[in-house]
Design an enzyme around this catalytic site. Sequence first.
Site: not given
Length: 143
Positions: A111, A98, A77, A100-102, A10
């Site tokens: 999550r 690693e 995900a 992550h945007l959020s 996504n």
Amino acid sequence: MNITVLNGPNLNLLGQREPEIYGTTGLSDIQNKMLDKVKGSKFSIDFMQSNKEYELVEKIQSLMNKQDQFIIINPAAFTHTSVAIRDALQATQIPFIEVHLSNIYAREDFRKKSFFSDVAVGTISGLGAESYLLALMYILNNY
């Protein structure tokens, strides 16, 4: 040194999908900013996005036994589900960050579990598109 930036499911919709969570910057914009940062340096950078777990595993495996590799990965995900990607990263022994945007730790309980954080060089979470650039800056300054 070659840096491979891997993006999970996504993320091809970045900039359009839930901008209140993931921001309005598209994946190609992030890639262009990263390319600008490595111009004229000893670093090269490759990008891949896939919605298919096996394609990400195959890409990671293809880097095995190649000199001077580093991975920046936003598993999306797959962060919470993919033992296969984790195993590929560990098998190749290529260092990775690693991203992550959020802030995955401020979201739904499912999550908050990452299959990658404990074996990553580091994890950057919650800083939007800047997360990628911070990971890149770490590599440029330390490798």
